[in-house]
Design a protein around this motif. Structure first.
Motif, short mmCIF file in Angstrom:
data_model
loop_
_atom_site.label_atom_id
_atom_site.label_comp_id
_atom_site.label_asym_id
_atom_site.label_seq_id
_atom_site.Cartn_x
_atom_site.Cartn_y
_atom_site.Cartn_z
N TYR A 135 8.66 57.41 8.57
CA TYR A 135 8.89 56.13 7.79
C TYR A 135 8.94 54.95 8.63
CZ TYR A 135 11.15 52.38 5.04
OH TYR A 135 11.35 51.13 4.56
N ARG A 136 9.74 54.84 9.33
CA ARG A 136 9.99 53.69 10.46
C ARG A 136 8.95 53.22 11.48
NH1 ARG A 136 15.71 54.02 13.66
NH2 ARG A 136 14.88 52.11 14.33
N HIS A 137 8.13 54.50 11.67
CA HIS A 137 6.91 54.35 12.80
C HIS A 137 5.81 53.60 11.95
CE1 HIS A 137 4.66 54.65 16.06
NE2 HIS A 137 4.04 55.88 15.85
N VAL A 138 5.57 54.38 10.67
CA VAL A 138 4.47 53.95 9.92
C VAL A 138 4.45 52.49 9.38
CG1 VAL A 138 3.24 54.36 7.59
CG2 VAL A 138 3.98 56.33 9.12
N PHE A 139 5.77 52.09 9.07
CA PHE A 139 5.70 50.90 8.59
C PHE A 139 5.78 49.66 9.76
CE2 PHE A 139 6.26 52.12 4.38
CZ PHE A 139 5.90 51.10 3.55
N THR A 140 6.09 50.16 10.73
CA THR A 140 6.21 49.17 12.07
C THR A 140 4.83 48.92 12.25
OG1 THR A 140 8.27 49.97 12.83
CG2 THR A 140 6.67 48.89 14.49
N LEU A 141 3.99 50.16 12.26
CA LEU A 141 2.58 49.84 12.81
C LEU A 141 1.84 49.00 11.67
CD1 LEU A 141 1.88 53.48 14.19
CD2 LEU A 141 2.38 51.42 15.58
N ILE A 142 2.08 49.34 10.55
CA ILE A 142 1.38 48.64 9.50
C ILE A 142 1.74 47.34 9.78
CG2 ILE A 142 1.43 47.91 6.93
CD1 ILE A 142 2.07 51.00 6.43
N ARG A 143 3.07 46.77 9.89
CA ARG A 143 3.18 45.32 9.87
C ARG A 143 2.58 44.75 11.29
NH1 ARG A 143 9.43 45.72 7.90
NH2 ARG A 143 8.91 46.10 5.77
N ASP A 144 2.41 45.77 12.22
CA ASP A 144 1.69 45.18 13.52
C ASP A 144 0.28 44.99 13.05
OD1 ASP A 144 3.93 45.33 15.23
OD2 ASP A 144 3.51 47.40 15.94
N MET A 145 -0.19 45.45 12.19
CA MET A 145 -1.84 45.20 11.86
C MET A 145 -1.90 44.17 10.54
SD MET A 145 -3.29 49.17 12.36
CE MET A 145 -2.42 49.93 11.36
N ASP A 157 -1.58 41.98 3.87
CA ASP A 157 -2.18 40.51 4.18
C ASP A 157 -3.44 40.60 3.54
OD1 ASP A 157 -3.07 38.09 4.99
OD2 ASP A 157 -3.05 38.82 7.12
N SER A 158 -3.60 39.69 2.44
CA SER A 158 -4.74 39.76 1.48
C SER A 158 -5.94 38.92 2.07
CB SER A 158 -4.17 39.55 0.04
OG SER A 158 -3.70 38.29 0.21
N GLN A 159 -5.83 38.43 3.16
CA GLN A 159 -7.02 37.30 3.49
C GLN A 159 -8.11 37.82 3.51
OE1 GLN A 159 -6.50 34.18 4.34
NE2 GLN A 159 -4.34 34.07 3.58
N TRP A 160 -9.24 37.29 3.24
CA TRP A 160 -10.47 37.57 3.21
C TRP A 160 -10.94 37.92 4.87
CZ3 TRP A 160 -11.27 38.64 -1.53
CH2 TRP A 160 -10.98 37.77 -2.57
N GLY A 161 -11.78 38.78 4.78
CA GLY A 161 -12.11 39.27 6.12
C GLY A 161 -11.41 40.18 7.03
N THR A 162 -9.94 40.35 6.64
CA THR A 162 -9.06 41.00 7.38
C THR A 162 -8.25 42.19 6.74
OG1 THR A 162 -6.91 39.40 7.26
CG2 THR A 162 -8.40 39.06 9.35
N ARG A 163 -8.28 41.97 4.98
CA ARG A 163 -7.71 42.97 4.36
C ARG A 163 -8.10 44.26 4.68
NH1 ARG A 163 -9.89 42.10 -1.75
NH2 ARG A 163 -11.95 42.00 -1.38
N MET A 164 -9.30 44.36 4.66
CA MET A 164 -9.87 45.94 4.97
C MET A 164 -9.80 46.38 6.26
SD MET A 164 -11.35 46.10 2.12
CE MET A 164 -12.10 45.40 0.39
N LYS A 165 -9.62 45.47 7.13
CA LYS A 165 -9.61 46.33 8.78
C LYS A 165 -8.35 45.74 9.32
CE LYS A 165 -13.90 47.48 8.08
NZ LYS A 165 -14.21 49.16 7.60
N GLY A 166 -7.55 44.84 8.88
CA GLY A 166 -6.30 44.41 9.65
C GLY A 166 -6.72 43.57 10.77
N ALA A 167 -5.57 43.34 11.51
CA ALA A 167 -5.56 42.33 12.87
C ALA A 167 -4.71 43.04 13.92
CB ALA A 167 -5.50 41.14 12.42
N GLY A 168 -4.86 42.62 15.07
CA GLY A 168 -4.03 43.00 16.27
C GLY A 168 -4.38 44.10 16.68
N PRO A 169 -3.77 44.45 17.93
CA PRO A 169 -4.24 45.38 18.80
C PRO A 169 -4.55 46.73 18.34
CG PRO A 169 -2.59 44.15 19.82
CD PRO A 169 -2.80 43.84 18.62
N MET A 170 -3.34 46.94 17.46
CA MET A 170 -3.53 48.44 16.94
C MET A 170 -4.85 48.58 15.96
SD MET A 170 -2.21 51.54 16.63
CE MET A 170 -2.18 52.97 15.66
N ALA A 171 -5.08 47.51 15.07
CA ALA A 171 -6.34 47.51 14.33
C ALA A 171 -7.56 47.37 15.16
CB ALA A 171 -6.13 46.30 13.41
#
Length: 388
Positions: free
Chosen positions: A316-326, A333-347
């Motif tokens: 649980y903790r690890h999954v949500f930490t990585l989700i928030r990193d992305m 994050d519902s922003q156009w252009g990033t909602r499907m692929k995410g942002a940041g190093p992990m994404a």
């Protein structure tokens, strides 16, 4: 009347980020009380909280008489949706279509991560267990579609089906609404793109193969995991991974352009399978692939959190930490252009892994393109035929 009482509390607003990833979710403490396992056997969601538009949130509460044991299990019911139109329009800049059809509302597949779950709140129902057990069918969809295609001023463009709820969910086997829609589209020579998790799509190979010869159809099948246990837990009533791969093989051999969707990619849960899924799909004859990062809008966040805590509490903790990193520090994050692929190093890393694997397997070398050149507007009901 059952002695089980129903606690009603004023519903708090849905927020985008509840706090630290290691904090105990409030849903377990207050409102989102998990339904007894026997009552929800074969379902994805753990709870059935009221939708966000309801004034009160209700939860089952044992008053000491053990009367919760009297409550029946959740059974699938199907009501009729009397929609006047069947084609839905959108102007989202980050998707490749501007119109779609949903033969059903709600989806019995029960995928716990489904981003369409919040739409059930519009009906006064829960995005939880109601979404996968209280379904709405549109039996008039084929007739409505033919009428809309025949309307003055209609300009043909690819129609997407399966982008919200699955057109080949179990009730389609008997109701055959999707097949009726395909028959209309074939007669009108109208292009269509289909997304599904069900091997039932192979039932319509006869129609799909004829349409494919005229560049009128392509089919995408989502393969989330090759682990049957994870797939059954996460997508309880969808086809097994092996049946989906077999469906891709059958479609490809019939000359129908196919795409494998690695969707959704969930960090620390199924992201390790990206390369394996693509390899298995390529060997099944698939030539195109895509992926979508896990999306947790509105009520989906809490439903996914409950499911994760119930089935994989150690992650649980690890999954949500990585989700928030992305997701720029948020759960979504519902922003156009990033909602499907995410942002940041992990994404970025997930995207590069996907691209490298596709390159090695020869996927996405050429994208299939559908055409509108064969479109023949259906004749309107009651329209007088031409003498010449």
């Amino acid at each position: 009347m059952s002695r089980a009482s129903s606690l009603a509390r004023r519903r708090p607003p849905v927020t985008s980020s509840p706090g630290p990833a290691d904090a105990a979710p409030s849903s377990f403490v207050e409102l989102e009380v998990a339904i007894d396992r026997e009552r929800r056997r074969g379902r994805g969601a753990q709870s059935n909280a009221s939708g966000r538009y309801e004034i009160e949130a209700r939860t089952a509460f044992d008053d000491g008489w053990r009367s919760l044991d009297e409550l029946p299990p959740f059974k699938t019911t199907v009501a009729i949706d009397t929609a006047r139109k069947v084609i839905t329009r959108n102007d989202s800049p980050d998707i490749s279509f501007d119109r779609s059809i949903n033969p059903y509302r709600g989806c019995e597949h029960g995928c716990v991560y489904c981003f369409a779950r919040p739409t059930h709140a519009y009906l006064g129902l829960s995005p939880g267990l109601d979404f996968e057990s209280k379904l709405y069918a549109k039996p008039d969809a084929p007739a409505l579609l033919e009428k809309e295609l025949a309307a003055d001023g209609y300009e043909p463009k690819m129609i997407a089906i399966g982008t919200n709820t699955d057109p080949y969910q179990p009730i389609e086997r008997d109701r055959k609404i999707m097949r009726g829609i395909l028959e209309v589209l074939e007669r009108a020579a109208h292009p269509v793109g289909i997304v599904t998790k069900s091997a039932l799509v192979t039932r319509d190979i006869d129609i799909l193969s004829r349409m494919a010869k005229r560049n009128l159809v392509k089919v995408a099948i989502s393969v989330t995991s090759l682990d049957p246990r994870l797939a059954r837990t996460m997508e309880p009533r969808a086809s097994t991974p092996m049946r989906r791969l077999e469906a891709l093989r059958m479609l490809s051999e019939a000359g129908i352009p196919t795409t494998v969707m690695v969707a959704p990619v969930i960090p620390a849960l199924n992201d390790c399978e990206i390369e394996r899924i693509l390899d298995a799909a390529a060997h099944a004859g698939v030539r195109e692939a895509n992926y979508v990062l896990l999306r947790l809008p509105l009520e989906v966040r809490d439903l996914f959190r409950e499911w994760l805590m119930a089935n994989y509490p150690d992650r649980y903790r690890h999954v949500f930490t990585l989700i928030r990193d992305m997701r720029n520090g948020r759960d979504y994050d519902s922003q156009w252009g990033t909602r499907m692929k995410g942002a940041g190093p992990m994404a970025w890393m997930i995207g590069r892994r996907f691209e490298v694997a596709c390159e090695k397997l020869g996927l996405n070398k050429k994208r299939s393109k559908l055409t509108t050149e064969h479109f023949a507007k259906p004749e309107r009901s009651g329209q007088q035929l031409s003498l010449f």
